[in-house]
Scaffold this active site. Structure first.
Site, PDB file in Angstrom:
ATOM      1  CD  GLU A  15      -2.357   1.856   0.380  1.00 41.18           C
ATOM      2  OE1 GLU A  15      -3.252   1.195  -0.158  1.00 41.18           O
ATOM      3  OE2 GLU A  15      -2.019   3.009  -0.010  1.00 41.18           O
ATOM      4  CE  LYS A  16      -1.135   5.536  -4.707  1.00 40.85           C
ATOM      5  NZ  LYS A  16      -2.106   4.507  -5.104  1.00 40.85           N
ATOM      6  CG  HIS A  17      -1.764   6.368   0.636  1.00 38.82           C
ATOM      7  ND1 HIS A  17      -2.455   5.701  -0.332  1.00 38.82           N
ATOM      8  CD2 HIS A  17      -1.805   7.681   0.307  1.00 38.82           C
ATOM      9  CE1 HIS A  17      -2.906   6.568  -1.218  1.00 38.82           C
ATOM     10  NE2 HIS A  17      -2.524   7.778  -0.856  1.00 38.82           N
ATOM     11  CG  HIS A  45       1.609   8.907  -2.603  1.00 37.06           C
ATOM     12  ND1 HIS A  45       1.452  10.255  -2.860  1.00 37.06           N
ATOM     13  CD2 HIS A  45       0.406   8.454  -2.181  1.00 37.06           C
ATOM     14  CE1 HIS A  45       0.196  10.587  -2.597  1.00 37.06           C
ATOM     15  NE2 HIS A  45      -0.459   9.528  -2.177  1.00 37.06           N
ATOM     16  CG  HIS A  51      -2.666  12.289  -5.202  1.00 40.80           C
ATOM     17  ND1 HIS A  51      -2.805  11.128  -5.928  1.00 40.80           N
ATOM     18  CD2 HIS A  51      -2.667  11.919  -3.886  1.00 40.80           C
ATOM     19  CE1 HIS A  51      -2.894  10.100  -5.091  1.00 40.80           C
ATOM     20  NE2 HIS A  51      -2.813  10.553  -3.848  1.00 40.80           N
ATOM     21  CB  CYS A 115      -2.418  10.928   1.163  1.00 38.66           C
ATOM     22  SG  CYS A 115      -2.952  11.274  -0.528  1.00 38.66           S
ATOM     23  CG  HIS A 118      -5.926   8.760  -1.384  1.00 32.79           C
ATOM     24  ND1 HIS A 118      -4.998   8.988  -2.375  1.00 32.79           N
ATOM     25  CD2 HIS A 118      -7.107   8.552  -2.013  1.00 32.79           C
ATOM     26  CE1 HIS A 118      -5.589   8.914  -3.563  1.00 32.79           C
ATOM     27  NE2 HIS A 118      -6.868   8.647  -3.368  1.00 32.79           N
TER      28      HIS A 118
END
Ligand code: FE
Length: 130
Positions: A15-17, A45, A51, A115, A118
């Protein structure tokens, strides 16, 4: 609902976050060591005006302590903003920070990242005294 219910967590490799914590597993009391925090180590990310990762916080929760202690707050504030327009700027801060730290107890390092679209993400890693 509690604020903590809004914080997501996941394996940073998938999960990139999820923030990545790189720190020793064991340290001596009072010994200075380095903690590196980042987002997107495995899956990058996006880093655009629309973003991006705004900040990463680092906390230390000592074993047996009721409270948590904020260790650092690292802001990433350039994301291509420019008078020419979004993403036309000359600078894009990467979500990466290293700090030097010493502790007097075993406990847990906890990182929280934001983020801008997100939300909040956390990860943690145990830290033991030698
Ligand atoms: Fe995002």
């Amino acid at each position: 609902m509690k604020f903590g219910d809004t914080i997501q967590s996941a394996d940073w490799k998938a999960e990139k976050h999820a923030p990545v914590i790189e720190a020793p597993e064991t340290v001596a009391a009072g010994q200075v060591f380095h903690v590196t925090l980042s987002v997107g180590k495995e899956i990058p990310h996006p880093n655009t005006t629309e973003h991006h990762i705004r900040w990463i916080d680092l906390y230390f929760k000592p074993e047996g302590d009721k409270f948590i202690y904020q260790v650092g707050h690292f802001e990433f504030v350039a994301h291509g903003e420019s008078a020419k327009g979004a993403n036309q700027g000359p600078a894009f801060t990467q979500p990466f920070a290293t700090c030097a730290l010493q502790v007097q107890a075993s406990g847990t390092l906890i990182a929280v990242s934001l983020c801008n679209i997100h939300g909040l993400w956390e990860s943690s890693q145990p830290l033991a005294l030698a």
